[in-house]
Design a protein around this motif. Sequence first.
Motif, PDB file in Angstrom:
ATOM      1  N   VAL A 218      -5.715   6.334  -4.396  1.00  0.00           N
ATOM      2  CA  VAL A 218      -5.047   6.303  -3.089  1.00  0.00           C
ATOM      3  C   VAL A 218      -6.074   6.117  -1.977  1.00  0.00           C
ATOM      4  O   VAL A 218      -5.867   5.332  -1.043  1.00  0.00           O
ATOM      5  CB  VAL A 218      -4.232   7.591  -2.868  1.00  0.00           C
TER       6      VAL A 218
ATOM      7  N   SER B 179       2.519   1.750  -3.441  1.00  0.00           N
ATOM      8  CA  SER B 179       1.498   2.130  -4.422  1.00  0.00           C
ATOM      9  C   SER B 179       1.067   3.575  -4.226  1.00  0.00           C
ATOM     10  O   SER B 179       0.931   4.340  -5.196  1.00  0.00           O
ATOM     11  CB  SER B 179       0.286   1.200  -4.298  1.00  0.00           C
ATOM     12  N   CYS B 180       0.860   3.962  -2.967  1.00  0.00           N
ATOM     13  CA  CYS B 180       0.428   5.331  -2.679  1.00  0.00           C
ATOM     14  C   CYS B 180       1.513   6.342  -3.024  1.00  0.00           C
ATOM     15  O   CYS B 180       1.213   7.435  -3.519  1.00  0.00           O
ATOM     16  CB  CYS B 180       0.032   5.454  -1.208  1.00  0.00           C
TER      17      CYS B 180
ATOM     18  N   SER C  30       0.742  10.769   1.895  1.00  0.00           N
ATOM     19  CA  SER C  30       0.149  12.091   1.763  1.00  0.00           C
ATOM     20  C   SER C  30       0.828  13.106   2.676  1.00  0.00           C
ATOM     21  O   SER C  30       1.094  14.245   2.271  1.00  0.00           O
ATOM     22  CB  SER C  30      -1.350  12.019   2.073  1.00  0.00           C
TER      23      SER C  30
ATOM     24  N   ILE D 223       0.789   9.285  -5.630  1.00  0.00           N
ATOM     25  CA  ILE D 223       0.840  10.675  -5.169  1.00  0.00           C
ATOM     26  C   ILE D 223       1.924  11.453  -5.914  1.00  0.00           C
ATOM     27  O   ILE D 223       1.748  12.643  -6.217  1.00  0.00           O
ATOM     28  CB  ILE D 223       1.047  10.718  -3.645  1.00  0.00           C
TER      29      ILE D 223
ATOM     30  N   ILE E 236      -7.239   2.517  -1.920  1.00  0.00           N
ATOM     31  CA  ILE E 236      -6.245   1.591  -1.364  1.00  0.00           C
ATOM     32  C   ILE E 236      -6.355   1.504   0.157  1.00  0.00           C
ATOM     33  O   ILE E 236      -5.946   0.502   0.765  1.00  0.00           O
ATOM     34  CB  ILE E 236      -4.829   2.031  -1.791  1.00  0.00           C
ATOM     35  N   SER E 237      -6.937   2.501   0.793  1.00  0.00           N
ATOM     36  CA  SER E 237      -7.019   2.516   2.255  1.00  0.00           C
ATOM     37  C   SER E 237      -7.836   1.364   2.814  1.00  0.00           C
ATOM     38  O   SER E 237      -7.799   1.115   4.022  1.00  0.00           O
ATOM     39  CB  SER E 237      -7.611   3.845   2.735  1.00  0.00           C
TER      40      SER E 237
ATOM     41  N   GLY F 108      -0.418   3.543   4.301  1.00  0.00           N
ATOM     42  CA  GLY F 108       0.084   4.014   3.020  1.00  0.00           C
ATOM     43  C   GLY F 108      -0.431   5.387   2.653  1.00  0.00           C
ATOM     44  O   GLY F 108       0.363   6.318   2.430  1.00  0.00           O
ATOM     45  N   PRO F 109      -1.757   5.589   2.574  1.00  0.00           N
ATOM     46  CA  PRO F 109      -2.265   6.914   2.228  1.00  0.00           C
ATOM     47  C   PRO F 109      -1.858   8.005   3.218  1.00  0.00           C
ATOM     48  O   PRO F 109      -1.503   9.118   2.811  1.00  0.00           O
ATOM     49  CB  PRO F 109      -3.787   6.710   2.231  1.00  0.00           C
TER      50      PRO F 109
ATOM     51  N   CYS G 233      -5.824   9.627  -9.626  1.00  0.00           N
ATOM     52  CA  CYS G 233      -4.778   9.083  -8.748  1.00  0.00           C
ATOM     53  C   CYS G 233      -5.134   9.285  -7.278  1.00  0.00           C
ATOM     54  O   CYS G 233      -4.940   8.383  -6.455  1.00  0.00           O
ATOM     55  CB  CYS G 233      -3.439   9.746  -9.061  1.00  0.00           C
TER      56      CYS G 233
ATOM     57  N   ALA H 193       0.825  -1.210   0.000  1.00  0.00           N
ATOM     58  CA  ALA H 193       0.000   0.000   0.000  1.00  0.00           C
ATOM     59  C   ALA H 193       0.858   1.258   0.000  1.00  0.00           C
ATOM     60  O   ALA H 193       0.564   2.222  -0.718  1.00  0.00           O
ATOM     61  CB  ALA H 193      -0.932  -0.011   1.211  1.00  0.00           C
TER      62      ALA H 193
END
Length: 340
Positions: A246, A195-196, A261, A200, A249-250, A256-257, A242, A192
Motif C-alpha cells: 500500500v 488496490s489499497c 487507511s 488493507i 502504491i503511493s 488511495g492509501p 500488504c 490505486a
Amino acid sequence: MSETKVAQTGVRSILRATLSQHLRSAVFSAVFSPVALIIMGFAVADTQAATAQGQPLSSSEGTVGIVITTLLLALVAANSDESSAGLAVTTVSAVIVGVGQLTGALRAPLWMGIAMSEADSLTSMRWSLYPICVVFICLGATVATIATRRWTVHATLRELEQANAESSQGGSSRVRPFNGQFHNARNRTWVAVFSCVALILGCIMMMVAAPDESLRVASQGLEGLMAENTFRPVPALTCALCFGLVAWISQWSTSGPIVASSVLVVIPFSFLIPLWSSLTGAVVTPHSSVTTQISLAAPVLSALGLLLPALVMGPLLTRRHVRAQVLRATGHRHGFVDEM
C-alpha cells in the motif's frame, strides 16, 4: 544534441539533490525518527496491555503517544521532498528499533499507564510482528518516493513537449495534469484506491487471524497470546507485506492509501471498535475468542493505519516539488495542476 535532450539534461541537473539537501533531510530524520518509532512502540504495547485487561479506552498515554509520534513522522516524510535520504534513514531506524523491540532490548518503561511484565512487553511486539510491519511501511514509502522523483521528471517533460507542439500548431499551450504511468489521473486514482482497499482488507483479516489462541489472554495477560507455541507468523508477515505494498502504491496516487487507511483502519479500530467494546461490555473475556482477537488487533492496526498516511506524505510532496522545479527550470508559468 536536440533541444529536448538539452532541456532534459538541464532539468535533471537542477533536480539532482545537493549534498546539503541530503544532509538536511538525513539529519532531521536521524534525530527524530528513532525517538518517534521507540515511543510509538511503547504506546502500542501500553494500549494492548490495557485492552487485555478489559479497558480498551483507558490508555491515554498510549493514545496520545501514537498521535504525537505520527505527527512527528509526518514531518520527517514532509522534509524528504527535496531528498529521499530522510525516508531512507527512517527505514534504517525502523530496522534497528524493530530488532530491539523483538529481542526485548526495548521494552515499555515503568512510567507507562499500565503495569507490564517483561514477557507482556515482548509478546505485544512479537505476536503481531508490529516492528516488521513498520519496516515494510517505511521501505514501501521510501521506494515510492525515489520512484516518484524519477518518473515525475519524465512525465512533466513529456507534457511540456506536447503543450509546445500544440502551441506551435495554434492550439493551447496549457499544461494538463500529468498522468504518471496510467492513462489519466482519474484512472490512476481509482486503480490505486481499489488496490489499497483490497490490500488493507487483507491486512485486517491477517492481523485478526495472527493469534492462534487468544482465550488465555483474559487470565494470563498478553503473555497468553504465545502460550504453548500458538503463535503463527504467516498471517502477521502477510499483513506486513500488504501494508508495504500500500505504501509502495503511493508513488502513483496518495489518495488511495490515505482514504483506504483512514476509512477502513483508523476510524473503526481507533474509535468505533474500542468505544463499542466499552459501551457494550464486549471486552476481552475467556469465553469470547473472536472478540478478543479483534480487540487486540485494534491498537496495532490503529497505529499502522496512522503511520501509513503520515509516511506517504513523502511521495505526495516530492511529486509536487519535482513538478514545480521542472516547470520553473523550463520557464513555464501557466497551467500548473497537480493530482493526489
